[in-house]
Write an enzyme that holds these catalytic residues in place. Structure first.
Site, PDB file in Angstrom:
ATOM      1  N   GLY A  58       0.776  -0.974   0.146  1.00  0.00           N
ATOM      2  CA  GLY A  58      -0.283   0.110   0.060  1.00  0.00           C
ATOM      3  C   GLY A  58       1.391   0.699  -0.203  1.00  0.00           C
ATOM      4  N   LEU A  59       0.370   2.229   0.273  1.00  0.00           N
ATOM      5  CA  LEU A  59       0.485   3.711  -0.330  1.00  0.00           C
ATOM      6  C   LEU A  59       1.410   3.905   0.779  1.00  0.00           C
ATOM      7  CD1 LEU A  59      -1.883   6.042  -1.866  1.00  0.00           C
ATOM      8  CD2 LEU A  59       0.903   5.146  -3.063  1.00  0.00           C
ATOM      9  N   SER A  60       2.233   4.500   1.272  1.00  0.00           N
ATOM     10  CA  SER A  60       3.520   5.070   2.320  1.00  0.00           C
ATOM     11  C   SER A  60       1.987   5.920   3.263  1.00  0.00           C
ATOM     12  CB  SER A  60       4.501   5.939   1.911  1.00  0.00           C
ATOM     13  OG  SER A  60       5.044   7.088   2.987  1.00  0.00           O
ATOM     14  N   GLY A  61       2.079   5.454   4.416  1.00  0.00           N
ATOM     15  CA  GLY A  61       1.198   6.336   5.329  1.00  0.00           C
ATOM     16  C   GLY A  61      -0.488   5.659   5.237  1.00  0.00           C
ATOM     17  N   ALA A  62       0.197   4.090   4.931  1.00  0.00           N
ATOM     18  CA  ALA A  62      -1.134   4.004   4.419  1.00  0.00           C
ATOM     19  C   ALA A  62      -1.362   3.149   5.953  1.00  0.00           C
ATOM     20  CB  ALA A  62      -1.254   2.804   3.750  1.00  0.00           C
ATOM     21  N   GLY A  63      -0.325   2.214   6.658  1.00  0.00           N
ATOM     22  CA  GLY A  63      -0.785   2.537   8.030  1.00  0.00           C
ATOM     23  C   GLY A  63      -0.523   0.791   7.898  1.00  0.00           C
ATOM     24  N   LYS A  64       0.740   0.433   6.722  1.00  0.00           N
ATOM     25  CA  LYS A  64       1.513  -1.398   6.720  1.00  0.00           C
ATOM     26  C   LYS A  64       1.802  -1.430   7.798  1.00  0.00           C
ATOM     27  CE  LYS A  64       3.476  -0.392   2.631  1.00  0.00           C
ATOM     28  NZ  LYS A  64       3.231   1.765   2.994  1.00  0.00           N
ATOM     29  N   SER A  65       3.251  -1.294   8.371  1.00  0.00           N
ATOM     30  CA  SER A  65       3.615  -1.264   9.662  1.00  0.00           C
ATOM     31  C   SER A  65       3.512  -0.629  10.955  1.00  0.00           C
ATOM     32  CB  SER A  65       4.969  -0.064   9.511  1.00  0.00           C
ATOM     33  OG  SER A  65       5.698  -0.309   8.713  1.00  0.00           O
ATOM     34  N   SER A  89       5.962  -2.307  -1.875  1.00  0.00           N
ATOM     35  CA  SER A  89       6.451  -2.741  -3.293  1.00  0.00           C
ATOM     36  C   SER A  89       4.888  -1.766  -4.166  1.00  0.00           C
ATOM     37  CB  SER A  89       5.916  -3.958  -2.955  1.00  0.00           C
ATOM     38  OG  SER A  89       4.740  -4.404  -1.715  1.00  0.00           O
TER      39      SER A  89
END
Length: 203
Positions: A41-48, A115
């Site tokens: 997902g985009l940067s800031g989407a909440g993945k980490s 990615s």
């Protein structure tokens, strides 16, 4: 001679060694089915953030896990790579290979990485046995991610201080066949993690 080129060129002397201990034996010792859970997902989407909470829950339930976070690997394994398209492809290739080795070791691996390119995620999937790669699309919109901007990256990219930034001057190719989709705009963190956990345990 260029060392990087010579290292990447296959030679007849390099042959995979057949290991006596199987992946199944390693997994049996941990009493779990190893998998790669790939959050894109985009940067800031909440993945980490989602990956971190998910790993804590899995650990508390007795599972053996590890997180491969895109930003963390940029500080070590992938510190020699830039942010252009070719370097991003190589970044994802390395992450996928490490994830595959960890799955072979019997672990549940959670990858959290932008990615952005569909082809590279599909190449990563092909490294794994059927059902061992779970693609999770953290589909939080560009507008919300840019508003959050936890690292100040969107502002810097919009001001031209960062080039090839995903979603601005470099594309993000959303998954077409992700096994699970989570939008952190509509869900609180606890609810998003609960939905993802329920999906994984169901599988």
């Amino acid at each position: 001679m260029n060392n990087a080129r010579s290292m990447s060129t296959p030679t007849p002397a390099i042959r995979p060694y057949g290991l006596s201990l199987s992946r199944e034996a390693r997994a049996a010792l941990k009493a779990q089915r190893p998998r790669c859970i790939w959050l894109t997902g985009l940067s800031g989407a909440g993945k980490s953030t989602l990956a971190n909470v998910l790993e804590l829950q899995l650990n508390q339930s007795g599972f053996h896990t590890f997180i491969l976070d895109g930003d963390n690997l940029r500080g070590g394994l992938c510190s020699d790579l830039g942010m252009g398209a070719d370097c991003r492809r190589e970044n994802i290739r390395r992450m996928a290979e490490v994830a595959r080795l960890m799955v072979d070791a019997g672990l549940i691996v959670i990858v959290a990485a932008i990615s952005p390119f569909r082809a590279e995620r599909e190449a990563a999937r092909r490294l794994f046995a059927e059902g061992d790669f779970v693609e999770v699309y953290v589909s939080t919109s560009f507008a919300v991610c840019a508003q959050r901007d936890p690292k100040g990256l969107y502002q810097a990219a919009l001001q031209g201080r960062i080039k090839d930034f995903t979603g601005i001057d470099s594309p993000y190719e959303a998954p077409l066949t992700a096994e699970c989709e989570i939008d952190t705009q509509d869900l609180a963190l606890e609810d998003a993690c609960a939905r993802l956990s329920a999906f994984l345990f169901k599988k």
